[in-house]
Write a protein that holds these residues in place. Structure first.
Motif, PDB file in Angstrom:
ATOM      1  N   TYR A 177      -4.609   8.429   2.821  1.00  0.00           N
ATOM      2  CA  TYR A 177      -4.088   7.349   1.982  1.00  0.00           C
ATOM      3  C   TYR A 177      -3.013   6.588   2.740  1.00  0.00           C
ATOM      4  O   TYR A 177      -2.079   7.167   3.292  1.00  0.00           O
ATOM      5  CB  TYR A 177      -3.504   7.874   0.669  1.00  0.00           C
ATOM      6  N   HIS A 178      -3.137   5.248   2.739  1.00  0.00           N
ATOM      7  CA  HIS A 178      -2.176   4.347   3.378  1.00  0.00           C
ATOM      8  C   HIS A 178      -1.367   3.638   2.297  1.00  0.00           C
ATOM      9  O   HIS A 178      -1.926   2.976   1.421  1.00  0.00           O
ATOM     10  CB  HIS A 178      -2.935   3.327   4.234  1.00  0.00           C
ATOM     11  N   ASN A 179      -0.062   3.749   2.364  1.00  0.00           N
ATOM     12  CA  ASN A 179       0.827   3.197   1.349  1.00  0.00           C
ATOM     13  C   ASN A 179       1.297   1.784   1.673  1.00  0.00           C
ATOM     14  O   ASN A 179       1.224   1.312   2.808  1.00  0.00           O
ATOM     15  CB  ASN A 179       2.067   4.074   1.211  1.00  0.00           C
ATOM     16  N   HIS A 180       1.807   1.131   0.612  1.00  0.00           N
ATOM     17  CA  HIS A 180       2.654  -0.044   0.770  1.00  0.00           C
ATOM     18  C   HIS A 180       4.017   0.351   0.192  1.00  0.00           C
ATOM     19  O   HIS A 180       4.443   1.486   0.368  1.00  0.00           O
ATOM     20  CB  HIS A 180       2.020  -1.256   0.099  1.00  0.00           C
ATOM     21  N   ASN A 181       4.706  -0.564  -0.485  1.00  0.00           N
ATOM     22  CA  ASN A 181       5.996  -0.179  -1.061  1.00  0.00           C
ATOM     23  C   ASN A 181       5.938   0.048  -2.563  1.00  0.00           C
ATOM     24  O   ASN A 181       6.810   0.690  -3.135  1.00  0.00           O
ATOM     25  CB  ASN A 181       7.073  -1.215  -0.730  1.00  0.00           C
ATOM     26  N   PHE A 182       4.889  -0.433  -3.235  1.00  0.00           N
ATOM     27  CA  PHE A 182       4.842  -0.326  -4.696  1.00  0.00           C
ATOM     28  C   PHE A 182       4.707   1.114  -5.176  1.00  0.00           C
ATOM     29  O   PHE A 182       5.068   1.431  -6.307  1.00  0.00           O
ATOM     30  CB  PHE A 182       3.710  -1.186  -5.270  1.00  0.00           C
ATOM     31  N   GLU A 183       4.206   2.005  -4.328  1.00  0.00           N
ATOM     32  CA  GLU A 183       4.062   3.415  -4.727  1.00  0.00           C
ATOM     33  C   GLU A 183       5.408   4.101  -4.931  1.00  0.00           C
ATOM     34  O   GLU A 183       5.476   5.178  -5.534  1.00  0.00           O
ATOM     35  CB  GLU A 183       3.268   4.206  -3.671  1.00  0.00           C
ATOM     36  N   PHE A 184       6.471   3.484  -4.433  1.00  0.00           N
ATOM     37  CA  PHE A 184       7.813   4.057  -4.571  1.00  0.00           C
ATOM     38  C   PHE A 184       8.590   3.453  -5.742  1.00  0.00           C
ATOM     39  O   PHE A 184       9.730   3.842  -5.992  1.00  0.00           O
ATOM     40  CB  PHE A 184       8.595   3.847  -3.271  1.00  0.00           C
ATOM     41  N   LYS A 185       7.987   2.514  -6.450  1.00  0.00           N
ATOM     42  CA  LYS A 185       8.664   1.879  -7.581  1.00  0.00           C
ATOM     43  C   LYS A 185       8.761   2.857  -8.748  1.00  0.00           C
ATOM     44  O   LYS A 185       7.747   3.390  -9.221  1.00  0.00           O
ATOM     45  CB  LYS A 185       7.893   0.641  -8.023  1.00  0.00           C
ATOM     46  N   PRO A 186       9.968   3.130  -9.252  1.00  0.00           N
ATOM     47  CA  PRO A 186      10.095   4.025 -10.405  1.00  0.00           C
ATOM     48  C   PRO A 186       9.238   3.542 -11.569  1.00  0.00           C
ATOM     49  O   PRO A 186       9.290   2.377 -11.966  1.00  0.00           O
ATOM     50  CB  PRO A 186      11.589   3.945 -10.743  1.00  0.00           C
ATOM     51  N   ARG A 189      -6.164  -8.324  -0.087  1.00  0.00           N
ATOM     52  CA  ARG A 189      -7.019  -7.915  -1.195  1.00  0.00           C
ATOM     53  C   ARG A 189      -8.388  -8.543  -1.059  1.00  0.00           C
ATOM     54  O   ARG A 189      -9.416  -7.891  -1.266  1.00  0.00           O
ATOM     55  CB  ARG A 189      -6.386  -8.333  -2.532  1.00  0.00           C
ATOM     56  N   GLU A 190      -8.433  -9.827  -0.721  1.00  0.00           N
ATOM     57  CA  GLU A 190      -9.711 -10.509  -0.578  1.00  0.00           C
ATOM     58  C   GLU A 190     -10.501  -9.935   0.588  1.00  0.00           C
ATOM     59  O   GLU A 190     -11.711  -9.732   0.502  1.00  0.00           O
ATOM     60  CB  GLU A 190      -9.469 -12.010  -0.369  1.00  0.00           C
ATOM     61  N   PHE A 191      -9.792  -9.644   1.677  1.00  0.00           N
ATOM     62  CA  PHE A 191     -10.454  -9.059   2.850  1.00  0.00           C
ATOM     63  C   PHE A 191     -11.106  -7.725   2.474  1.00  0.00           C
ATOM     64  O   PHE A 191     -12.257  -7.457   2.802  1.00  0.00           O
ATOM     65  CB  PHE A 191      -9.425  -8.850   3.954  1.00  0.00           C
ATOM     66  N   GLN A 213      -7.978   5.321   2.525  1.00  0.00           N
ATOM     67  CA  GLN A 213      -7.851   4.410   1.385  1.00  0.00           C
ATOM     68  C   GLN A 213      -6.618   3.545   1.629  1.00  0.00           C
ATOM     69  O   GLN A 213      -5.496   4.048   1.697  1.00  0.00           O
ATOM     70  CB  GLN A 213      -7.684   5.212   0.092  1.00  0.00           C
ATOM     71  N   PRO A 214      -6.772   2.198   1.735  1.00  0.00           N
ATOM     72  CA  PRO A 214      -5.646   1.382   2.192  1.00  0.00           C
ATOM     73  C   PRO A 214      -4.894   0.575   1.139  1.00  0.00           C
ATOM     74  O   PRO A 214      -3.870  -0.015   1.460  1.00  0.00           O
ATOM     75  CB  PRO A 214      -6.326   0.415   3.164  1.00  0.00           C
ATOM     76  N   TRP A 215      -5.385   0.543  -0.107  1.00  0.00           N
ATOM     77  CA  TRP A 215      -4.827  -0.460  -1.029  1.00  0.00           C
ATOM     78  C   TRP A 215      -5.169  -0.119  -2.462  1.00  0.00           C
ATOM     79  O   TRP A 215      -6.226   0.471  -2.740  1.00  0.00           O
ATOM     80  CB  TRP A 215      -5.401  -1.838  -0.666  1.00  0.00           C
ATOM     81  N   ILE A 216      -4.299  -0.486  -3.396  1.00  0.00           N
ATOM     82  CA  ILE A 216      -4.552  -0.393  -4.835  1.00  0.00           C
ATOM     83  C   ILE A 216      -4.247  -1.750  -5.454  1.00  0.00           C
ATOM     84  O   ILE A 216      -3.171  -2.321  -5.215  1.00  0.00           O
ATOM     85  CB  ILE A 216      -3.686   0.697  -5.498  1.00  0.00           C
ATOM     86  N   GLU A 217      -5.183  -2.261  -6.241  1.00  0.00           N
ATOM     87  CA  GLU A 217      -4.983  -3.553  -6.893  1.00  0.00           C
ATOM     88  C   GLU A 217      -3.779  -3.494  -7.842  1.00  0.00           C
ATOM     89  O   GLU A 217      -3.491  -2.459  -8.453  1.00  0.00           O
ATOM     90  CB  GLU A 217      -6.233  -3.936  -7.688  1.00  0.00           C
ATOM     91  N   THR A 238      -4.673   3.870   8.324  1.00  0.00           N
ATOM     92  CA  THR A 238      -4.624   3.069   8.108  1.00  0.00           C
ATOM     93  C   THR A 238      -4.166   3.975   8.658  1.00  0.00           C
ATOM     94  O   THR A 238      -3.661   5.066   8.383  1.00  0.00           O
ATOM     95  CB  THR A 238      -3.621   2.990   8.773  1.00  0.00           C
TER      96      THR A 238
END
Length: 312
Positions: A178-187, A5-7, A142-146, A15
């Motif tokens: 759009y580049h995902n992490h795992n939080f996008e799959f959280k119900p 996030r800081e980077f 787009q690589p990240w969402i706060e 991504t």
């Protein structure tokens, strides 16, 4: 994930390519040159792999030119950037950085840069698009969402902004992604955002998905099943090794068990074999942990494992 996030906060305004492995042993016990290895990989698979420079971010900050030479010497031929701000990449003008990459026999394919939740003006988006067009990328991602913005309402607002940015990018010949992490799959509120919001509300012509397979697996998703359900939506992939099996899906960005590609339990050969269904154009090694303090050893191990275990 604080360091990422800081980077991104510092390096953004708002991504894959063909892997030419270094010399490697062929079946006869001889050696092939980088160029021969490239052609062999292309003939066998029609594609190869590039490097997401976030994997060596500290080294890039300290010595971009030297770091690029090191990965070129390993055989990487294409890169995805992770530092854009105010019309510059890694602190230098687009053409200057492009020359730095191309002087090492490589090409820039993609770039990670954020459009934050509060949005972006048309003028700022155009500056971002023009800088990326000047450096010659095919993709801007787009690589990240706060964490504070991870709710359905904000996701929808951001996606509406991304569709606008995607149109501006398309006008200069660039595909937004759009580049995902795992939080996008959280119900969330009875929905799974990645499927029910992201894929549904993103204009498929303007935004492609760069699926980070590691994070999808951590969230209990099967990338091949995703390709089958949404064929053609995944032009880019990220590969990172996964040290432990996923017992239960989780949605925190915990990267402790990231290892070199091919060193863990993730079955990337199965994933790459489904590339036509995915619509895959390029894929990248990304090591969020920077090789646990040995970034160049980490990305070299990934290249070797991909050549020996995946692109065969």
């Amino acid at each position: 994930m604080k360091d990422r996030r800081e980077f991104l906060r510092i390096s953004t305004a708002g991504t894959v390519g063909v892997l030419a492995l270094g010399t490697y042993a062929c079946g006869s016990g001889g050696k092939k040159t980088v160029e021969q290895a490239t052609e062999a990989v292309k003939a066998a698979t029609g594609m190869g792999v590039g490097l997401q420079l976030y994997s060596i971010r500290d080294a890039m900050t300290a010595d971009a030119a030297g770091s690029l030479k090191k990965i070129a010497d390993m055989g990487y031929k294409f890169v995805e950037m992770a530092s854009y701000a105010d019309g510059k990449f890694y602190g230098v003008a687009p053409k200057e950085f492009q020359k730095m990459v191309e002087d090492n026999g490589m090409k820039v394919i993609s770039s990670h840069t954020s459009v934050e939740a509060e949005g972006i003006t048309t003028a700022s988006a155009q500056i971002m698009a023009d800088a990326h067009a000047e450096i010659g990328v095919e993709y801007c991602v787009q690589p990240w969402i706060e964490e504070k913005d991870r709710n359905i309402e904000t996701y929808k607002r951001m996606i509406a902004e991304w569709n606008k940015v995607g149109e501006i990018m398309k006008n200069v010949g660039i595909q937004f992604g759009y580049h995902n992490h795992n939080f996008e799959f959280k119900p969330t509120d009875g929905m799974v955002p990645y499927y029910d919001v992201f894929l549904k509300e993103m204009d498929a012509d303007l935004i492609t998905m760069e699926l980070d397979c590691y994070w999808a697996l951590k969230a209990g998703q099967d990338p091949v099943e995703m390709f089958n359900k949404y064929p053609g939506r995944f032009q880019l992939l990220h590969f990172k090794g996964m040290g432990d099996e996923v017992v239960e899906p989780f949605y925190t960005v915990d990267k402790d068990d990231i290892v070199s590609v091919g060193a863990g339990v993730a079955d990337y050969k199965r994933i790459i074999d489904a590339r036509e269904t995915a619509g895959l154009k390029y894929f990248f090694v990304e090591d969020d942990n920077q090789g646990n303090g040995k970034p160049f050893e980490g990305v070299k191990a990934s290249i070797d494992n991909i050549n020996a275990k995946i692109l065969v």
